[in-house]
Design a protein around this motif. Sequence first.
Motif, PDB file in Angstrom:
ATOM      1  N   GLN A 185      -7.746   4.862   2.340  1.00 51.62           N
ATOM      2  CA  GLN A 185      -8.148   6.261   2.211  1.00 51.62           C
ATOM      3  C   GLN A 185      -9.576   6.333   1.687  1.00 51.62           C
ATOM      4  OE1 GLN A 185      -6.463   8.924   3.128  1.00 51.62           O
ATOM      5  NE2 GLN A 185      -4.610   7.807   3.725  1.00 51.62           N
ATOM      6  N   GLY A 186     -10.462   6.946   2.486  1.00 51.37           N
ATOM      7  CA  GLY A 186     -11.841   7.102   2.049  1.00 51.37           C
ATOM      8  C   GLY A 186     -11.986   8.249   1.064  1.00 51.37           C
ATOM      9  N   LYS A 187     -13.173   8.437   0.593  1.00 50.37           N
ATOM     10  CA  LYS A 187     -13.434   9.516  -0.342  1.00 50.37           C
ATOM     11  C   LYS A 187     -13.376  10.864   0.371  1.00 50.37           C
ATOM     12  CE  LYS A 187     -16.283   6.859  -3.539  1.00 50.37           C
ATOM     13  NZ  LYS A 187     -17.606   6.770  -4.223  1.00 50.37           N
ATOM     14  N   ARG A 188     -12.686  11.792  -0.249  1.00 51.53           N
ATOM     15  CA  ARG A 188     -12.555  13.127   0.332  1.00 51.53           C
ATOM     16  C   ARG A 188     -13.826  13.926   0.060  1.00 51.53           C
ATOM     17  NH1 ARG A 188     -10.588  18.058  -1.546  1.00 51.53           N
ATOM     18  NH2 ARG A 188     -10.105  17.073  -3.555  1.00 51.53           N
ATOM     19  N   GLU A 189     -14.403  14.427   1.129  1.00 56.67           N
ATOM     20  CA  GLU A 189     -15.627  15.206   0.996  1.00 56.67           C
ATOM     21  C   GLU A 189     -15.298  16.647   0.625  1.00 56.67           C
ATOM     22  OE1 GLU A 189     -17.905  14.914   4.497  1.00 56.67           O
ATOM     23  OE2 GLU A 189     -18.197  12.729   4.360  1.00 56.67           O
ATOM     24  N   ILE A 190     -15.966  17.138  -0.353  1.00 59.00           N
ATOM     25  CA  ILE A 190     -15.772  18.521  -0.797  1.00 59.00           C
ATOM     26  C   ILE A 190     -16.698  19.422   0.009  1.00 59.00           C
ATOM     27  CG2 ILE A 190     -15.872  20.121  -2.728  1.00 59.00           C
ATOM     28  CD1 ILE A 190     -15.353  17.756  -4.585  1.00 59.00           C
ATOM     29  N   ILE A 191     -16.098  20.299   0.775  1.00 54.48           N
ATOM     30  CA  ILE A 191     -16.879  21.206   1.618  1.00 54.48           C
ATOM     31  C   ILE A 191     -17.265  22.441   0.789  1.00 54.48           C
ATOM     32  CG2 ILE A 191     -16.890  22.572   3.718  1.00 54.48           C
ATOM     33  CD1 ILE A 191     -14.784  20.668   4.832  1.00 54.48           C
ATOM     34  N   ILE A 192     -18.531  22.693   0.701  1.00 55.41           N
ATOM     35  CA  ILE A 192     -19.037  23.849  -0.044  1.00 55.41           C
ATOM     36  C   ILE A 192     -19.501  24.886   0.977  1.00 55.41           C
ATOM     37  CG2 ILE A 192     -20.729  24.666  -1.709  1.00 55.41           C
ATOM     38  CD1 ILE A 192     -20.806  21.854  -2.868  1.00 55.41           C
ATOM     39  N   TRP A 241       0.806  -1.208   0.000  1.00 58.55           N
ATOM     40  CA  TRP A 241       0.000   0.000   0.000  1.00 58.55           C
ATOM     41  C   TRP A 241       0.851   1.276   0.000  1.00 58.55           C
ATOM     42  CZ3 TRP A 241      -4.693  -0.895   3.803  1.00 58.55           C
ATOM     43  CH2 TRP A 241      -5.489  -1.943   3.307  1.00 58.55           C
ATOM     44  N   SER A 242       2.022   1.213   0.610  1.00 61.84           N
ATOM     45  CA  SER A 242       2.881   2.405   0.682  1.00 61.84           C
ATOM     46  C   SER A 242       3.396   2.820  -0.690  1.00 61.84           C
ATOM     47  CB  SER A 242       4.047   2.154   1.633  1.00 61.84           C
ATOM     48  OG  SER A 242       4.826   1.049   1.168  1.00 61.84           O
ATOM     49  N   GLN A 243       3.414   1.877  -1.654  1.00 54.85           N
ATOM     50  CA  GLN A 243       3.898   2.193  -2.986  1.00 54.85           C
ATOM     51  C   GLN A 243       2.823   2.831  -3.871  1.00 54.85           C
ATOM     52  OE1 GLN A 243       5.643  -1.312  -4.712  1.00 54.85           O
ATOM     53  NE2 GLN A 243       6.811  -1.827  -2.855  1.00 54.85           N
ATOM     54  N   ALA A 247      -1.648   8.245  -2.694  1.00 50.63           N
ATOM     55  CA  ALA A 247      -2.605   8.359  -1.587  1.00 50.63           C
ATOM     56  C   ALA A 247      -4.047   8.212  -2.054  1.00 50.63           C
ATOM     57  CB  ALA A 247      -2.407   9.703  -0.882  1.00 50.63           C
ATOM     58  N   ARG A 248      -4.325   8.669  -3.264  1.00 55.11           N
ATOM     59  CA  ARG A 248      -5.706   8.614  -3.735  1.00 55.11           C
ATOM     60  C   ARG A 248      -6.149   7.208  -4.098  1.00 55.11           C
ATOM     61  NH1 ARG A 248      -5.756   8.496  -9.322  1.00 55.11           N
ATOM     62  NH2 ARG A 248      -3.744   8.854 -10.320  1.00 55.11           N
ATOM     63  N   LEU A 249      -5.193   6.259  -4.265  1.00 54.31           N
ATOM     64  CA  LEU A 249      -5.532   4.892  -4.650  1.00 54.31           C
ATOM     65  C   LEU A 249      -5.420   3.899  -3.503  1.00 54.31           C
ATOM     66  CD1 LEU A 249      -3.787   4.679  -8.153  1.00 54.31           C
ATOM     67  CD2 LEU A 249      -6.184   5.139  -7.659  1.00 54.31           C
ATOM     68  N   ARG A 250      -5.042   4.349  -2.346  1.00 52.35           N
ATOM     69  CA  ARG A 250      -4.908   3.411  -1.229  1.00 52.35           C
ATOM     70  C   ARG A 250      -6.287   2.977  -0.761  1.00 52.35           C
ATOM     71  NH1 ARG A 250      -0.150   6.304   2.404  1.00 52.35           N
ATOM     72  NH2 ARG A 250       1.450   6.219   0.764  1.00 52.35           N
ATOM     73  N   PRO A 251      -6.430   1.721  -0.462  1.00 52.07           N
ATOM     74  CA  PRO A 251      -7.740   1.250   0.007  1.00 52.07           C
ATOM     75  C   PRO A 251      -8.158   1.837   1.353  1.00 52.07           C
ATOM     76  CG  PRO A 251      -6.413  -0.570  -0.821  1.00 52.07           C
ATOM     77  CD  PRO A 251      -5.501   0.602  -0.716  1.00 52.07           C
TER      78      PRO A 251
END
Length: 233
Positions: free
Chosen positions: A64-71, A53-55, A58-62
């Motif tokens: 890591q959840g989905k980043r919420e876009i704060i509006i 996983w370290s290779q 960050a966006r493809l690591r299992p």
Amino acid sequence: MASSPSNMRQICCWRSLFRDFQNHKPQRRSLVTIQRGPVQKLNLPPNLPKQYWSQLPARLRPDQGKREIIIHKPIPSRAQTCKDPVSEVSSSQMALLDPTGARKRLFDYKNPEGVKVGDILHTTFKTGEPFSGVVMSIKSRGVDTSVLLRNHLTRIGTEMQVKVFSPLVQSMEVAQKALKRKRRARLYYLRKPKHDIGSVDKIVAQYLRQRALLMGGKAKGVGASRLRPSKKK
């Protein structure tokens, strides 16, 4: 004189040598791009060991959840909350410079007892000597309202532009009202010798004396020393 056969042979050799150099050109390879279809995105294996996983980015690591876009809510427009900023600023400054509103009523054109052109106005300042004169013009500009006064000092015509709501102005009093309403809003014709009324110190001194008698004090201001009785020796 004709050249010798040996010289002609040398010239021919040089020409053939140059001809060979001109005809010899370096070989060029043309670059041809191979057209391919769209790049297919490879999915990660479902059971990828954690040691790999370290290779991954960050966006493809299992883990890591989905980043919420704060509006965020838009900031309310200043044009909607304050539709007329000039009037609000002038009203706030008027509350500081004229809290009682007496000076504003004094220069209100709807007030029959207010200052009009042709009146004699007596103005005192916090620093310096007072100044009196005939009102030649009044410029109503809200906080920047000003009045032009004319008087004679040492037989010389003197004019002063006084800011009505200036913090340096201590008091403004009407020493004498005009006998009748002037037909002009600006009495600039008083600068001509034919229409100049001269000094107004005597009128102001008489006004200050009457005010002092009503208030039970002594007259102070312009020309007050001339009204005091002289001591006989």
